[in-house]
Motif scaffolding. Sequence first.
Motif, PDB file in Angstrom:
ATOM      1  N   THR A 125       0.838  -1.195   0.000  1.00  0.00           N
ATOM      2  CA  THR A 125       0.000   0.000   0.000  1.00  0.00           C
ATOM      3  C   THR A 125       0.873   1.245   0.000  1.00  0.00           C
ATOM      4  OG1 THR A 125      -0.003   0.141   2.389  1.00  0.00           O
ATOM      5  CG2 THR A 125      -1.729  -1.198   1.391  1.00  0.00           C
ATOM      6  N   LYS A 126       0.213   2.378  -0.197  1.00  0.00           N
ATOM      7  CA  LYS A 126       0.970   3.625  -0.307  1.00  0.00           C
ATOM      8  C   LYS A 126       1.775   3.908   0.954  1.00  0.00           C
ATOM      9  CE  LYS A 126      -0.192   7.017  -3.696  1.00  0.00           C
ATOM     10  NZ  LYS A 126      -1.165   7.933  -4.219  1.00  0.00           N
ATOM     11  N   GLY A 127       1.137   3.654   2.097  1.00  0.00           N
ATOM     12  CA  GLY A 127       1.819   3.937   3.358  1.00  0.00           C
ATOM     13  C   GLY A 127       3.063   3.085   3.540  1.00  0.00           C
ATOM     14  N   GLN A 128       2.895   1.800   3.221  1.00  0.00           N
ATOM     15  CA  GLN A 128       4.046   0.911   3.335  1.00  0.00           C
ATOM     16  C   GLN A 128       5.134   1.285   2.338  1.00  0.00           C
ATOM     17  OE1 GLN A 128       1.662  -2.550   2.547  1.00  0.00           O
ATOM     18  NE2 GLN A 128       2.179  -3.444   4.543  1.00  0.00           N
ATOM     19  N   ALA A 129       4.674   1.792   1.153  1.00  0.00           N
ATOM     20  CA  ALA A 129       5.619   2.093   0.084  1.00  0.00           C
ATOM     21  C   ALA A 129       6.687   3.067   0.555  1.00  0.00           C
ATOM     22  CB  ALA A 129       4.883   2.652  -1.125  1.00  0.00           C
ATOM     23  N   THR A 130       6.271   4.131   1.254  1.00  0.00           N
ATOM     24  CA  THR A 130       7.235   5.134   1.701  1.00  0.00           C
ATOM     25  C   THR A 130       8.333   4.488   2.541  1.00  0.00           C
ATOM     26  OG1 THR A 130       5.318   6.545   1.884  1.00  0.00           O
ATOM     27  CG2 THR A 130       7.388   7.439   2.703  1.00  0.00           C
ATOM     28  N   ARG A 131       7.906   3.613   3.453  1.00  0.00           N
ATOM     29  CA  ARG A 131       8.908   2.979   4.316  1.00  0.00           C
ATOM     30  C   ARG A 131       9.858   2.110   3.509  1.00  0.00           C
ATOM     31  NH1 ARG A 131       7.683  -0.364   8.957  1.00  0.00           N
ATOM     32  NH2 ARG A 131       9.766  -1.058   8.401  1.00  0.00           N
ATOM     33  N   ARG A 132       9.267   1.367   2.564  1.00  0.00           N
ATOM     34  CA  ARG A 132      10.099   0.473   1.761  1.00  0.00           C
ATOM     35  C   ARG A 132      11.087   1.261   0.903  1.00  0.00           C
ATOM     36  NH1 ARG A 132      10.593  -4.743   0.117  1.00  0.00           N
ATOM     37  NH2 ARG A 132      11.080  -4.298  -2.029  1.00  0.00           N
ATOM     38  N   VAL A 133      10.607   2.383   0.324  1.00  0.00           N
ATOM     39  CA  VAL A 133      11.494   3.204  -0.501  1.00  0.00           C
ATOM     40  C   VAL A 133      12.661   3.704   0.337  1.00  0.00           C
ATOM     41  CG1 VAL A 133      11.669   5.371  -1.766  1.00  0.00           C
ATOM     42  CG2 VAL A 133       9.719   3.886  -2.151  1.00  0.00           C
ATOM     43  N   GLN A 134      12.351   4.116   1.577  1.00  0.00           N
ATOM     44  CA  GLN A 134      13.423   4.603   2.439  1.00  0.00           C
ATOM     45  C   GLN A 134      14.437   3.508   2.760  1.00  0.00           C
ATOM     46  OE1 GLN A 134      11.037   6.347   5.535  1.00  0.00           O
ATOM     47  NE2 GLN A 134      11.362   8.416   4.734  1.00  0.00           N
ATOM     48  N   GLU A 135      13.923   2.306   2.993  1.00  0.00           N
ATOM     49  CA  GLU A 135      14.835   1.187   3.231  1.00  0.00           C
ATOM     50  C   GLU A 135      15.735   0.941   2.024  1.00  0.00           C
ATOM     51  OE1 GLU A 135      11.656  -1.295   5.948  1.00  0.00           O
ATOM     52  OE2 GLU A 135      12.432  -2.239   4.122  1.00  0.00           O
ATOM     53  N   LEU A 136      15.108   1.003   0.841  1.00  0.00           N
ATOM     54  CA  LEU A 136      15.869   0.756  -0.384  1.00  0.00           C
ATOM     55  C   LEU A 136      16.940   1.821  -0.588  1.00  0.00           C
ATOM     56  CD1 LEU A 136      12.962  -0.317  -2.708  1.00  0.00           C
ATOM     57  CD2 LEU A 136      14.963  -1.690  -2.209  1.00  0.00           C
ATOM     58  N   LEU A 137      16.578   3.088  -0.303  1.00  0.00           N
ATOM     59  CA  LEU A 137      17.550   4.169  -0.462  1.00  0.00           C
ATOM     60  C   LEU A 137      18.759   3.931   0.432  1.00  0.00           C
ATOM     61  CD1 LEU A 137      15.301   7.337  -0.729  1.00  0.00           C
ATOM     62  CD2 LEU A 137      16.857   6.471  -2.458  1.00  0.00           C
ATOM     63  N   GLU A 138      18.486   3.477   1.653  1.00  0.00           N
ATOM     64  CA  GLU A 138      19.595   3.193   2.554  1.00  0.00           C
ATOM     65  C   GLU A 138      20.439   2.039   2.044  1.00  0.00           C
ATOM     66  OE1 GLU A 138      17.856   2.885   6.511  1.00  0.00           O
ATOM     67  OE2 GLU A 138      19.258   4.458   7.084  1.00  0.00           O
ATOM     68  N   LEU A 139      19.756   1.039   1.498  1.00  0.00           N
ATOM     69  CA  LEU A 139      20.454  -0.141   0.989  1.00  0.00           C
ATOM     70  C   LEU A 139      21.453   0.237  -0.108  1.00  0.00           C
ATOM     71  CD1 LEU A 139      20.398  -3.361   0.983  1.00  0.00           C
ATOM     72  CD2 LEU A 139      19.002  -3.098  -1.067  1.00  0.00           C
ATOM     73  N   VAL A 140      21.069   1.172  -0.973  1.00  0.00           N
ATOM     74  CA  VAL A 140      21.962   1.533  -2.075  1.00  0.00           C
ATOM     75  C   VAL A 140      22.898   2.684  -1.703  1.00  0.00           C
ATOM     76  CG1 VAL A 140      20.401   0.699  -3.856  1.00  0.00           C
ATOM     77  CG2 VAL A 140      20.292   3.101  -3.157  1.00  0.00           C
ATOM     78  N   GLY A 141      22.899   3.061  -0.430  1.00  0.00           N
ATOM     79  CA  GLY A 141      23.881   4.045   0.017  1.00  0.00           C
ATOM     80  C   GLY A 141      23.444   5.490  -0.116  1.00  0.00           C
TER      81      GLY A 141
END
Lengths: 348, 360
Positions: A125-141
């Motif tokens: 969902t949209k709400g979860q998406a924000t969190r996941r995007v942030q996790e991904l951003l951290e993952l790629v540095g």
Amino acid sequence: MAEKLLEVTDLCKYFEVKRGLKSSQAVKAVDHVSFEIAKGETLGLVGESGCGKSSLGRTLLRIYEPTAGEILYDGKDVAKLSRRGFLPYRRRIQMIFQDPYASLNPRLTVGEIIGEGMQIHKICTKGQATRRVQELLELVGLKPDHIRRYPHEFSGGQRQRICIARTLSLDPEFIVCDEPISALDVSIQAQVINLLESIQKERGISYLFIAHDLGMVKHISHRIGVMYLGHMVEIGPSNDVYHDPLHPYTRALLSAEPIPDPRAAHAKKRILLGGEIPSPINPPKGCPFVTRCPYAMEVCAAIAPPSFEIENRRVSCFLYEQWRIRERGGRSIDSIPVNAPVSQSANA
Amino acid sequence: MSLLEINHLSTHFKTAQGTVKALRDVSFRVSSGEVFGIVGESGSGKSVSMLSLMGLLAENSVIPEGEILFNGKDISPANLNTKRKRNEYEKKMRKLRGGEISMIFQDPMTFLNPVLKVGTQICEGILAHIHCSREEARIRAIELMRQVGIPSPEKRLDQYPFEFSGGMRQRIIIATALACKPKLIIADEPTTALDVTVQAQILELIKTLTDESGAAVVMITHDLGVVATLCDRIAILYAGRVMEEGLTEEIFYSPKHPYTKGLLGSINNSEKDESEPLQPIPGTPPDLLKLPAGCAFMPRCQEAMRICGAQEPPKSAFSGTHRCYCWRNSMDEALITVSAPAANTAALQPNLALSAAEEG
């Protein structure tokens, strides 16, 4: 070998080129190419411009529709699926493009760019998406608060990291990397390569790594395929191909590569190829490499060589026919006298 | 005597966002017959240095300081504040460009004029610099084309650029560069747009042709492989400054500057083991509008100390040919052994103040 993820058999991609009003010709960008990729493996694909390596990558994702051949993905022939039927596979097969300046929409924020795929595939969902995007951003540095920024605020290397985060958002099993480092500066290239390697170790993703920089391909790949004029001329484990190339084209390509080590560079024996790649509209008859090959024989100009299995490698060259190898008493071709290239159809 | 001498050259560009300091206090010399490599990433000022030399900069450029001597003649582009000085300079440069100094550009697809025959384009330079008839120029053009390895030049001379492939076009450009027997050839990434096998052909060609003519070559590139193959000496540029300069062997086998070490660590060497990870330089090059104080490489430097962020590093020489600009190397051996990373420089502080005082 580990479990096969992808098995490609006789894949062809021809493009129609209009000549005049009615007649049209086919450019054979990918011509009867076969290979397989195991789970967690990286296959490097090298070749000069116009050899069909990018077309091959795009055909695997069905960005280009294949003309003929089979693409077995996880045991299912995805080349025959309808567009709708292929959609679930779109999630599992992803792509990183060469130019990080052109492959990000300048009007979307980083969060929208990375989150778009997850919404299309209804992963969260949209709400979860924000969190996941942030996790991904951290993952790629990158930093989680970069989520509201626009692509123009980032440098080339950072943009390529955004592209990597976007492909990872869908949790793919297979990523086609189409020259992901060519547009980046030397000091940044290594950062991106290391990132791709660590992601592979963590998630067991397979890569098809397309590049023309042989040094980097050797570094990241487990196996290397060499393409010339739409054909896969040689494929095998990267160390073997790099240190003991079989096909005359692979030998020339490797010897032409400038090595960043002055003493080794001066000691290196170069095989200078004459001429340039023939036009794919009008390729030579027989072996595609015959016009530039220093070992060309009569048979090469007449029929295209099939691929021969040599140890753990496959090479498409008549020099490696069993009886020829037996006659020379070994597979080394160093003893063969070099003749002038057959100048067949050079001007035709 | 050096053929080319550049002393303390700076080039700035005025933009709406502020002044871009593309080149800061760059000095080097090139002697006859040598191949000198200028290596750097995009935005390091490698092309700007040569465009400043040729007087080919854009309108918004300013050259606040710098002296350029070519063959003993002063061709400094600095302080051209009156129209008369500018005209004189332009007149001087017109004689040199394409004559004694010629240039090979990166992109063979855009360098040639598509509506002129290649013969016309090769002859243009010859007719401008050498007193000769059209017929003589044509004969020279044919000879040049044969020299750069174009088959049947008599026929090819009357063809247009689109009838040539990328590698062949680059050969034509090399032919135009050689037309007037230049003393200095500037090659700005001559093989970047070409494929590996064609690149090998062109590099070989540049090598043999310059060996024959004895011309000096300045090779601008970002490809360390090309440098290792072709160059005798190298200067490493970063954010508009020379970081290190030396013989090719000195740079590759005993690099002194952390940036040079970082560059060599981030490429895959054939000798290197695949399992060994690459050692990239963290971070990204600085914005030339907002350069950090002190050493421009400081924010990315693994060996940075406190003084690096305060003052430009001085020159330290290791041999007659090898020099480097880094605080690490400017201090005594004894100091380096006790030196600590930036976070912990307290012990170094008195000595740093001392060396800083010496500099001032």
